[in-house]
Design an enzyme around this catalytic site. Structure first.
Site, PDB file in Angstrom:
ATOM      1  N   LYS A  90       5.990  -6.396  -2.369  1.00 13.35           N
ATOM      2  CA  LYS A  90       6.436  -5.077  -1.931  1.00 13.35           C
ATOM      3  C   LYS A  90       7.905  -4.910  -2.237  1.00 13.35           C
ATOM      4  O   LYS A  90       8.634  -5.883  -2.079  1.00 13.35           O
ATOM      5  CB  LYS A  90       6.248  -4.947  -0.404  1.00 13.35           C
ATOM      6  CG  LYS A  90       4.833  -4.987   0.102  1.00 13.35           C
ATOM      7  CD  LYS A  90       4.791  -4.958   1.623  1.00 13.35           C
ATOM      8  CE  LYS A  90       5.214  -6.288   2.234  1.00 13.35           C
ATOM      9  NZ  LYS A  90       5.118  -6.332   3.698  1.00 13.35           N
ATOM     10  N   ASP A 119       7.365  -2.172   9.280  1.00  6.00           N
ATOM     11  CA  ASP A 119       8.555  -2.026  10.134  1.00  6.00           C
ATOM     12  C   ASP A 119       9.840  -1.871   9.328  1.00  6.00           C
ATOM     13  O   ASP A 119      10.912  -1.788   9.900  1.00  6.00           O
ATOM     14  CB  ASP A 119       8.680  -3.220  11.095  1.00  6.00           C
ATOM     15  CG  ASP A 119       9.094  -4.492  10.385  1.00  6.00           C
ATOM     16  OD1 ASP A 119       8.572  -4.747   9.270  1.00  6.00           O
ATOM     17  OD2 ASP A 119       9.946  -5.222  10.911  1.00  6.00           O
ATOM     18  N   ASP A 172      -9.414   5.268   5.731  1.00  7.67           N
ATOM     19  CA  ASP A 172     -10.425   4.200   5.725  1.00  7.67           C
ATOM     20  C   ASP A 172      -9.777   2.827   5.566  1.00  7.67           C
ATOM     21  O   ASP A 172     -10.332   1.831   5.998  1.00  7.67           O
ATOM     22  CB  ASP A 172     -11.379   4.387   4.537  1.00  7.67           C
ATOM     23  CG  ASP A 172     -12.112   5.708   4.618  1.00  7.67           C
ATOM     24  OD1 ASP A 172     -12.432   6.132   5.751  1.00  7.67           O
ATOM     25  OD2 ASP A 172     -12.322   6.332   3.558  1.00  7.67           O
TER      26      ASP A 172
END
Lengths: 301, 301
Positions: free
Chosen positions: B223, B248, B19
């Site tokens: 991150k 990526d 979702d």
């Protein structure tokens, strides 16, 4: 077991056993703007006994000549040839150990003392303090920006304490070091130094900043590395067994002596205390310790 | 085993199982100034299926609003509330995790996007881009120099990518962080980022420079840290088992998904290649991989 300089006998033993006295300066000879007690007398006494005096500093912003002038301010007479700074050690390392050809240029991320030493060693320097474009913001679109004019004749980058460090300088220095064929030399690892009333960022800050973005480690030349000793040995062929390193810090001065096979004398007039000496790993303990350098003079007289 | 998105069945499986679609941007949606093929169509398709889109960037120089304008340039419509940047994550971390009281000030070593997010979170910021004195050389003797005016109400320091980094800023930032009671938060660990035609120093360079001179580690918020996920969860209470992180890069994007219990989709339109994927430790492999994000759209249609 570390022997305390607490009697004439121990002081005399040091005088008899060693020909070469290597000194750290800050915290041993002076603190901030004050000469420490009986330092002038101790140096005079050692000279009278024909001892070889060598002043070893990790200060990378000054050339040997610039640094020798600092002694004058304290009324001490020290010649340029008695001073070994990490900027000089870096230049000697490039020239004599890495054998960088003289037609190669050196990109400098550091202060003018470092430029002077590299030039004295025979190299043309780029970057450093003489490229005003580096004081302006990086501009990738400007064809004249140093980042768009990477010089293919650069064979080494030397990084040291740089009061003019900025994003532009780091970005251009990075472009050179992304080439694995270009040597990466760093003057010294000190992360901080005591400024006037505050602890300030040292050369190690600049070195780590550069190392981080190029994912390479610089070859460190100052204390406690072998690079500084190589520079001293190249200049004066001293007998290590008759040499003693005198300093106020374990992690640079005492380690420098230990790593290079010298005896060591810790003075408690700077960074270390009786408690930090007590807590030290026995394998890392200095040969001698004294409350201050001047105790050598006081016990002899 | 990583499943390749190479058929309609796999693309449909991804559409059915998740979702919440979390995207890294550079290398996934665009590269430099070009939108990648079929990205607009893929995002449109996901929105048509009522998917929740979350754009997760480590760019710490921009606020969410500033960053959402970047999408407009590519003709993509993305709202501020769909963007999670490391500057926002840092502000949320300070406010909701560390619970820094609102009457505490935050010293910023970073860009204006970071200042905006901290101010939006309710904090008064100091340093950063609005103190012209920091653009001048450090002057310890000047009583008005920021280094002589350390504000006792500062409760945290946040460090991010700072195009205006200089010695003065690092020296003052250092004075705050020598106080162990002041929090040390870092936006993101990226050591580099791809600039216009050159690899440039990233936030990690600034973070390491500061960490080195204070001998402390910052709490990293971007991150692949948990800090970014905490910020997302605080804002949108997503079900992790029905969420997929698309990126990526292994070391930020895929690791971010793995560390936080999300499925992952590696796209080969940026940093990684079939060879680096092949060489990866099996425990670190993504759930899926695709040549590009647009393959999702192309296989469905």
């Amino acid at each position: 077991m570390t022997v305390k300089v607490s009697s004439k006998a121990v002081a005399q033993e040091i005088l008899d056993k060693y020909d070469n006295f290597l000194f750290d300066c800050d915290g041993v000879l002076w603190r901030e703007s004050s000469l420490l007690p009986k330092v002038a007398e101790t140096l005079k006494m050692l000279r009278k006994h024909n001892k070889n005096l060598i002043f070893v500093t990790n200060n990378a912003t000054k050339s040997r000549l610039q640094y020798s002038k600092k002694f004058e301010k304290f009324g001490l007479t020290v010649s340029e040839s008695e001073v070994f700074g990490s900027s000089y050690a870096s230049a000697v390392y490039l020239r004599d150990i890495l054998k960088l050809p003289k037609d190669k240029k050196v990109w400098v991320e550091g202060a003018d003392g470092l430029e002077i030493e590299l030039q004295d060693a025979g190299y043309q320097t780029l970057g450093g303090t003489h490229l005003p474009a580096l004081d302006r913001p990086l501009n990738m679109e400007d064809k004249t920006d140093p980042i768009n004019n990477i010089d293919p004749e650069v064979g080494a980058v030397v990084v040291g304490l740089d009061p003019k460090i900025n994003y532009h300088r780091i970005a251009v220095t990075m472009q050179y070091l992304l080439n694995p064929n270009i040597y990466f030399v760093a003057t010294n690892p000190d992360s901080t130094f005591p400024g006037k009333g505050a602890l300030l960022p040292g050369a190690g800050m600049v070195v780590k900043a550069v190392e981080t973005c190029v994912n390479r480690e610089g070859i460190i030349c100052g204390k406690p590395s072998k690079g500084m000793m190589d520079a001293i040995i190249k200049s004066q062929n001293i007998d290590k067994s008759r040499s003693i390193m005198i300093g106020d810090r374990f992690d640079t001065d005492i380690l420098f002596g230990l790593n290079n096979g010298l005896s060591t004398l810790l003075v408690l007039s700077g960074i270390e205390t009786p408690e930090t000496l007590e807590a030290l790993d026995p394998k890392q303990k200095p040969t001698y310790y004294a409350n201050k350098l001047g105790d050598l003079y006081e016990y002899i007289h």
